[in-house]
Design a protein around this motif. Structure first.
Motif, mmCIF file in Angstrom:
data_model
loop_
_atom_site.group_PDB
_atom_site.id
_atom_site.type_symbol
_atom_site.label_atom_id
_atom_site.label_comp_id
_atom_site.label_asym_id
_atom_site.label_seq_id
_atom_site.Cartn_x
_atom_site.Cartn_y
_atom_site.Cartn_z
ATOM 1 N N GLY A 39 0.836 -1.243 -0.049
ATOM 2 C CA GLY A 39 -0.092 0.123 0.058
ATOM 3 C C GLY A 39 0.882 1.134 -0.085
ATOM 4 N N PRO A 150 -9.575 4.027 3.369
ATOM 5 C CA PRO A 150 -8.262 3.661 2.894
ATOM 6 C C PRO A 150 -7.112 4.519 3.046
ATOM 7 N N THR A 154 -8.713 2.101 -3.407
ATOM 8 C CA THR A 154 -8.732 0.552 -3.457
ATOM 9 C C THR A 154 -9.711 0.059 -4.396
#
Length: 234
Positions: A39, A150, A154
């Motif tokens: 991420g 997030p 995403t």
């Protein structure tokens, strides 16, 4: 969850290519470690922060060290290895640590489901043939004293929300479980400013009956535990 052996410290130089980071060991040596988190890791990878890493015994691994935790300049601890989130949630469920889920006695991992060919993290069930579909998301983004998910757009997360909504429409329970792996976070909100589509889908999911559960963690170089629930604020 206890780490098999105590983690070792290093100083972060930089993270790059998503899976790699260069660190300086206490003896001054510079080495490359593996990063399981793909991420954005906003606020979790500041050069100069302390990295805590585990060591693999496998002789075939190119990078035997794995980035597990970050200890920030503010002395916050952050769980970096996203694979650990499912482990600590499963541990909590096994200990009957979530009151609203104590009527479920059986757990299946990584079950295929949904029209979009997803895999749900856990399916809980009991002798009454009741089912609960539970998806785990790790939360590490801290901004202005608040936690968000997030930390970037995403598409995968959007798909999971559509699938969870569909599960509720079919008459089953569905839970979105936020495992907060940042000791500086005491409440979580949807990051509407980063992914407005996800935020809209989450609002629709909650309205239809998808449940949101949020637990914060206790983190040291020796263990990573989910300890108690904290608020989700839309």
């Amino acid at each position: 969850m206890e780490f098999i052996s105590p983690l070792q410290p290093a100083t972060l130089i930089k993270r790059y290519k998503r899976f790699l980071a260069d660190v300086r060991l206490p003896n001054g040596e510079i080495t490359t470690i593996h990063c399981a988190n793909t991420g954005a890791m906003t606020g979790c990878a500041t050069p100069g922060d302390t990295v805590w890493y585990s060591t693999s015994s496998s002789s075939t691994r190119k990078y035997p060290f794995s980035w597990e935790l970050t200890q920030t300049a503010d002395n916050h601890w952050i769980g970096i290895n996203t694979l650990r989130a499912n482990h600590v949630v499963e541990e909590l469920l096994d200990q009957q640590g979530v009151p609203s889920l104590r009527n479920f006695t059986h757990l299946q991992r990584e079950v295929a489901f949904g029209d979009e060919k997803s895999r749900i993290d856990f399916v809980l069930s009991n002798k009454n043939e009741e089912k609960c579909y539970l998806e785990v998301k790790s939360v590490t983004l801290l901004e202005n004293g608040k936690g968000y998910f997030p930390d970037t757009v995403t598409v995968r997360g959007q798909k999971h929300l559509r699938e969870l909504t569909s599960i509720v429409k079919q008459g089953h329970r569905a839970v979105l479980f936020f495992a907060v792996l940042h000791t500086g976070i005491d409440q979580v909100s949807v990051a509407r400013h980063l992914d407005p589509v996800y935020a809209q889908l989450l609002s629709e999911a909650i309205a239809i009956g998808v449940e949101v559960i949020v637990y914060r963690s206790q983190i040291t170089r020796y263990q990573l535990l989910l300890v108690d629930p904290i608020p989700f604020v839309e």
